[in-house]
Design an enzyme around this catalytic site. Sequence first.
Site, PDB file in Angstrom:
ATOM      1  CD  GLU A   1      -1.407  -2.552   1.466  1.00 38.33           C
ATOM      2  OE1 GLU A   1      -2.079  -3.525   1.093  1.00 38.33           O
ATOM      3  OE2 GLU A   1      -0.323  -2.673   2.068  1.00 38.33           O
TER       4      GLU A   1
ATOM      5  CG  HIS B   1      13.292  13.937  10.809  1.00 41.15           C
ATOM      6  ND1 HIS B   1      14.347  13.188  11.274  1.00 41.15           N
ATOM      7  CD2 HIS B   1      13.015  14.830  11.784  1.00 41.15           C
ATOM      8  CE1 HIS B   1      14.682  13.613  12.475  1.00 41.15           C
ATOM      9  NE2 HIS B   1      13.880  14.607  12.812  1.00 41.15           N
TER      10      HIS B   1
END
Length: 157
Positions: free
Chosen positions: A76, A103
């Site tokens: 997925e 990040h």
Amino acid sequence: MRVHIATDHAGMELSAHLVKHLAEAGHEVIDHGPAEYDAEDDYPDFIIPAAEALAADWVAGEQSLGIVLGGSGNGEQIAANKVKGVRAALAWNLETAQLAREHNNANVLGLGGRQHSLEEATGIVDAFLAAEWSDAERHARRIRKIARYESTGTISA
């Protein structure tokens, strides 16, 4: 926040739980399916339209987030990442979910429905949704390189 969610048969129980949990938390949840259980369904049929809808939101200035579910979350996540503008990250604990947002400015969370209890998965999703992009220059520079490669096929300017 608008949250796009999609799964295949392996994540349907978790998806139903998360749709309810997120709506109760005040999120606008858009469920891209499936509506019925089919052990032979193909996750790209649900994941790619969800990722496209999320990418369209971002182009329109709406910074929605997405959740893609399956047995492991791997396929997925890969499918979602094929859609231009999507940065899908597979998370397996609270820290990886937070770091994906902070990040990597990930806008889609990949999660394995067969890998976590409902309570654990809900915590991971909540951590992802609560975390914010740090906008630190070193992280932004890396994201720009990825986006450049996505558009041009080259890393350097």
